[in-house]
Design a protein around this motif. Structure first.
Motif, PDB file in Angstrom:
ATOM      1  N   THR A 125      31.210  57.583  32.610  1.00  0.00           N
ATOM      2  CA  THR A 125      31.614  57.023  33.412  1.00  0.00           C
ATOM      3  C   THR A 125      30.096  56.462  34.293  1.00  0.00           C
ATOM      4  O   THR A 125      30.259  55.825  34.475  1.00  0.00           O
ATOM      5  CB  THR A 125      32.304  57.453  34.822  1.00  0.00           C
ATOM      6  OG1 THR A 125      33.809  58.189  33.626  1.00  0.00           O
ATOM      7  CG2 THR A 125      32.525  57.597  35.702  1.00  0.00           C
ATOM      8  N   GLY A 227      40.098  54.126  32.816  1.00  0.00           N
ATOM      9  CA  GLY A 227      40.930  52.948  33.690  1.00  0.00           C
ATOM     10  C   GLY A 227      39.711  52.055  33.826  1.00  0.00           C
ATOM     11  O   GLY A 227      39.841  50.948  33.628  1.00  0.00           O
ATOM     12  N   MET A 228      38.746  52.441  33.091  1.00  0.00           N
ATOM     13  CA  MET A 228      37.628  50.902  33.276  1.00  0.00           C
ATOM     14  C   MET A 228      37.770  50.490  32.160  1.00  0.00           C
ATOM     15  O   MET A 228      36.861  49.481  31.689  1.00  0.00           O
ATOM     16  CB  MET A 228      36.159  51.344  33.456  1.00  0.00           C
ATOM     17  CG  MET A 228      35.635  52.221  34.822  1.00  0.00           C
ATOM     18  SD  MET A 228      34.431  53.629  35.460  1.00  0.00           S
ATOM     19  CE  MET A 228      33.203  52.139  35.404  1.00  0.00           C
ATOM     20  N   PHE A 230      40.077  49.884  30.757  1.00  0.00           N
ATOM     21  CA  PHE A 230      41.272  49.195  30.346  1.00  0.00           C
ATOM     22  C   PHE A 230      40.734  47.741  31.055  1.00  0.00           C
ATOM     23  O   PHE A 230      41.107  46.571  31.160  1.00  0.00           O
ATOM     24  CB  PHE A 230      42.415  49.832  31.005  1.00  0.00           C
ATOM     25  CG  PHE A 230      43.762  49.252  31.739  1.00  0.00           C
ATOM     26  CD1 PHE A 230      44.653  48.502  30.555  1.00  0.00           C
ATOM     27  CD2 PHE A 230      44.095  48.471  32.354  1.00  0.00           C
ATOM     28  CE1 PHE A 230      45.986  48.175  30.301  1.00  0.00           C
ATOM     29  CE2 PHE A 230      45.300  47.557  32.855  1.00  0.00           C
ATOM     30  CZ  PHE A 230      45.771  47.437  31.696  1.00  0.00           C
ATOM     31  N   GLN A 231      40.482  47.689  32.707  1.00  0.00           N
ATOM     32  CA  GLN A 231      40.280  46.906  33.387  1.00  0.00           C
ATOM     33  C   GLN A 231      38.814  45.801  32.373  1.00  0.00           C
ATOM     34  O   GLN A 231      38.932  44.620  32.521  1.00  0.00           O
ATOM     35  CB  GLN A 231      39.039  47.382  34.673  1.00  0.00           C
ATOM     36  CG  GLN A 231      40.444  47.747  35.249  1.00  0.00           C
ATOM     37  CD  GLN A 231      39.610  48.559  37.475  1.00  0.00           C
ATOM     38  OE1 GLN A 231      40.487  48.234  37.984  1.00  0.00           O
ATOM     39  NE2 GLN A 231      38.714  49.088  36.585  1.00  0.00           N
ATOM     40  N   ASP A 232      37.673  47.068  31.952  1.00  0.00           N
ATOM     41  CA  ASP A 232      36.943  45.786  31.298  1.00  0.00           C
ATOM     42  C   ASP A 232      37.506  45.238  30.024  1.00  0.00           C
ATOM     43  O   ASP A 232      37.019  43.216  29.787  1.00  0.00           O
ATOM     44  CB  ASP A 232      36.067  46.859  30.467  1.00  0.00           C
ATOM     45  CG  ASP A 232      34.712  46.175  29.601  1.00  0.00           C
ATOM     46  OD1 ASP A 232      34.549  45.024  29.645  1.00  0.00           O
ATOM     47  OD2 ASP A 232      33.966  46.778  29.313  1.00  0.00           O
ATOM     48  N   THR A 233      38.266  45.061  29.605  1.00  0.00           N
ATOM     49  CA  THR A 233      39.419  44.870  28.444  1.00  0.00           C
ATOM     50  C   THR A 233      40.223  43.791  29.006  1.00  0.00           C
ATOM     51  O   THR A 233      40.946  42.758  28.174  1.00  0.00           O
ATOM     52  CB  THR A 233      40.564  45.697  27.566  1.00  0.00           C
ATOM     53  OG1 THR A 233      41.438  46.298  28.019  1.00  0.00           O
ATOM     54  CG2 THR A 233      39.336  46.283  26.587  1.00  0.00           C
TER      55      THR A 233
END
Length: 233
Positions: A125, A227-228, A230-233
């Motif tokens: 992270t 979460g990061m 997921f947001q990145d993809t």
């Protein structure tokens, strides 16, 4: 139940199809007010469905619908109430029932795994966030490959820039961490103590507080990094 179902037609387009059986408890001559009341009924019904299932569960588990935990002293779940990570506001939380068998060996193995995953997630992270905030180092990351720090994209896309030798180094370091110390049951390493005295204290209460904070931060970091991703993809 049969009477309620069969006493009125509930075909599409009828009042009963929309849940109106003529019991005018939630109604109003004002359409907006009536909609508000019916929406509140739906919301309260959803809450009640969750509540009654919770009360059934508590009644079956403790013998009381109000969930008096003191009545269920024989529960295997209580075997780990004094372990690290049992923190307010949820206390000992095991929704999947992994500890239902009361196995101390399995619990300690999972705790060791949780600590490792939490530490990796915290580092990941921070690594994810830092280039976004502070920017990247100047110069070359790999002079032999002609790869500059500025050429490495942030986030998951950075994986595309890792050479085969880099993956080899990563795997070799992982192997070193796993085999460099005895991690069998009862050893310090089995409890996550690898001799890096970052979180320690001569005061047992303070040490416990720090180790509990590490677990909590690790859990948060595991959620954060997923979460990061997921947001990145």
């Amino acid at each position: 139940m049969a009477y309620c179902e069969a006493s009125q037609t509930q075909e599409p387009g009828t009042a009963a199809y929309a849940g109106d059986f003529g019991f005018k408890v939630l109604t109003s001559s004002d359409p907006a007010e009536k909609t508000k009341k019916l929406s509140a009924e739906l919301a309260n019904g959803r809450l009640a469905m969750m509540a009654i299932i919770g009360m059934f569960f508590q009644d079956g588990l403790t013998g009381s619908a109000w969930g008096d935990w003191a009545n269920y002293t024989a529960s295997p779940l209580r075997a780990f109430e004094n372990e690290l990570g049992v923190q307010d506001p949820v206390g000992f939380w095991d929704p999947a029932g992994f500890t239902a068998d009361g196995s101390v060996e399995d619990f300690k193995r999972r705790r060791q795994t949780e600590i490792k995953h939490g530490r990796i997630a915290m580092l990941a992270t921070m690594g994810y966030i830092t280039p976004e905030i502070t920017g990247k180092f100047p110069g070359f990351l790999s002079p032999s490959a002609g790869l500059k720090f500025a050429d490495v994209p942030n986030g998951l896309a950075a994986i595309s820039k890792v050479p085969a030798a880099g993956w080899g180094q990563i795997l070799a370091y992982m192997a070193f961490c796993e085999v460099s110390q005895d991690q069998s049951a009862g050893t310090p390493a089995a409890a996550g103590d690898f001799g890096f005295k970052v979180l320690t204290s001569s005061d047992p209460a303070e040490k416990t507080k720090k180790l509990s904070a590490e677990l909590a931060n690790g859990r948060l970091a595991m959620m954060a990094i997923i979460g990061m991703f997921f947001q990145d993809t």
